[in-house]
Design a protein around this motif. Structure first.
Motif, PDB file in Angstrom:
ATOM      1  N   MET A   1      -1.568   2.872 -11.910  1.00 46.21           N
ATOM      2  CA  MET A   1      -1.574   1.867 -10.842  1.00 46.21           C
ATOM      3  C   MET A   1      -0.951   2.450  -9.574  1.00 46.21           C
ATOM      4  O   MET A   1       0.139   3.011  -9.609  1.00 46.21           O
ATOM      5  CB  MET A   1      -0.769   0.639 -11.297  1.00 46.21           C
ATOM      6  N   SER A   2      -1.637   2.300  -8.464  1.00 43.90           N
ATOM      7  CA  SER A   2      -1.106   2.819  -7.203  1.00 43.90           C
ATOM      8  C   SER A   2      -0.102   1.848  -6.612  1.00 43.90           C
ATOM      9  O   SER A   2      -0.300   0.642  -6.613  1.00 43.90           O
ATOM     10  CB  SER A   2      -2.243   3.026  -6.198  1.00 43.90           C
ATOM     11  N   HIS A   3       1.026   2.402  -6.131  1.00 41.12           N
ATOM     12  CA  HIS A   3       2.047   1.574  -5.501  1.00 41.12           C
ATOM     13  C   HIS A   3       1.946   1.613  -3.975  1.00 41.12           C
ATOM     14  O   HIS A   3       2.818   1.144  -3.279  1.00 41.12           O
ATOM     15  CB  HIS A   3       3.444   2.025  -5.930  1.00 41.12           C
ATOM     16  N   HIS A   5       0.231   0.019  -1.736  1.00 38.54           N
ATOM     17  CA  HIS A   5       0.317  -1.271  -1.052  1.00 38.54           C
ATOM     18  C   HIS A   5       0.826  -2.356  -1.990  1.00 38.54           C
ATOM     19  O   HIS A   5       0.512  -3.521  -1.832  1.00 38.54           O
ATOM     20  CB  HIS A   5      -1.059  -1.675  -0.500  1.00 38.54           C
ATOM     21  N   SER A   6       1.624  -1.934  -2.975  1.00 33.70           N
ATOM     22  CA  SER A   6       2.006  -2.872  -4.026  1.00 33.70           C
ATOM     23  C   SER A   6       2.901  -4.003  -3.537  1.00 33.70           C
ATOM     24  O   SER A   6       3.013  -5.022  -4.189  1.00 33.70           O
ATOM     25  CB  SER A   6       2.685  -2.126  -5.175  1.00 33.70           C
ATOM     26  N   LYS A  10       3.861  -9.753  -0.632  1.00 31.83           N
ATOM     27  CA  LYS A  10       4.917 -10.276  -1.501  1.00 31.83           C
ATOM     28  C   LYS A  10       5.973 -10.980  -0.648  1.00 31.83           C
ATOM     29  O   LYS A  10       6.227 -10.587   0.500  1.00 31.83           O
ATOM     30  CB  LYS A  10       5.578  -9.151  -2.303  1.00 31.83           C
ATOM     31  N   LYS A 223       9.489  -1.858  -5.385  1.00 34.50           N
ATOM     32  CA  LYS A 223       8.210  -1.333  -5.905  1.00 34.50           C
ATOM     33  C   LYS A 223       8.244  -1.194  -7.421  1.00 34.50           C
ATOM     34  O   LYS A 223       7.229  -1.409  -8.096  1.00 34.50           O
ATOM     35  CB  LYS A 223       7.887   0.026  -5.256  1.00 34.50           C
ATOM     36  N   VAL A 226       7.350  -4.594  -9.183  1.00 28.94           N
ATOM     37  CA  VAL A 226       6.056  -5.266  -8.964  1.00 28.94           C
ATOM     38  C   VAL A 226       5.273  -5.292 -10.277  1.00 28.94           C
ATOM     39  O   VAL A 226       5.158  -4.272 -10.948  1.00 28.94           O
ATOM     40  CB  VAL A 226       5.239  -4.540  -7.876  1.00 28.94           C
TER      41      VAL A 226
END
Length: 226
Positions: A1-3, A5-6, A10, A223, A226
């Protein structure tokens, strides 16, 4: 999973005292991180706020007055305005950590106040990620007092299963070192009313102090949650 733009979109709530609020410029890591990561935020921190509810300007009041909408994250600091010998050395004001989760809590003490904050947050915002920000060591308070507050805060934080961002014992920011105090803290605003000022007493990070020491470690923690 790419962070990458995580954190986008929010919602972050920030409670506490002047280090979270951003002192006289009212600008702190909260604005930095929200802007850099396209987050939504509400900042409720007030300069001078205490953990002890015996003071009218206290963190619990901020939490009770905040919206009922549950955010993704809550971050708060705890001891800046409680860290005085007359509180740390007085059992009636320092208080004690309770053993369970249903005992009555004395919010007028430091320990009871911090436990009350934790319990209130968990009850009001179920499902949020809670982060206690342990602020950096500062020569504006006696070290043994900061140490006692820190130890209690970490124990309470662990008891209530809160996440910890530890600028106190990590993060490489210690304004007892004169160069750090001068370069990374400020007491009065710059000519534009901002925090691009220097030569402070060590308590309030300036723009560089937040950017270099507070922003990265807090961002990484957010991060990771998330």
């Amino acid at each position: 999973m790419s962070h990458t733009h995580s954190l986008r979109g929010k919602l972050l709530y920030a409670f506490g005292s002047s280090i979270v609020n951003g002192h006289l410029a009212n600008t702190s890591f909260v604005e930095d991180i929200a802007r850099d990561n396209h987050m939504l935020y509400r900042k409720f921190a007030v300069n001078g706020a205490t953990t002890r509810a015996s003071d009218d300007n206290n963190i619990l009041t901020q939490i009770k007055a905040a919206p009922s909408t549950t955010p993704d994250f809550v971050i708060f600091d705890s001891w800046a305005n409680d860290a005085y010998p007359e509180i740390a050395d007085d059992p009636k004001q320092f208080g004690e950590i309770t053993t369970g989760f249903t005992e009555s809590l004395d919010s007028t003490t430091y320990c009871g106040g911090l436990e009350t904050i934790c319990k209130t947050l968990l009850t009001k915002y179920p499902g949020a990620q809670f982060i206690l920000l342990a602020t950096h060591k500062t020569p504006a308070r006696q070290l043994y007092v900061q140490e006692k507050m820190y130890q209690a805060a970490v124990e309470i934080c662990h008891k209530w299963s809160f996440n910890l961002v530890d600028l106190y014992n990590a993060g490489s920011f210690n304004t007892f070192i004169k160069e750090y105090q001068y370069n990374y803290s400020y007491d009065t605003v710059d000519n534009n009313g901002g925090n691009y000022a220097y030569g402070g007493s060590g308590t309030h990070p300036n723009a560089d102090g937040y950017r270099r020491f507070y922003d990265p470690i807090i961002t990484n923690t957010l991060k990771s949650l998330v």
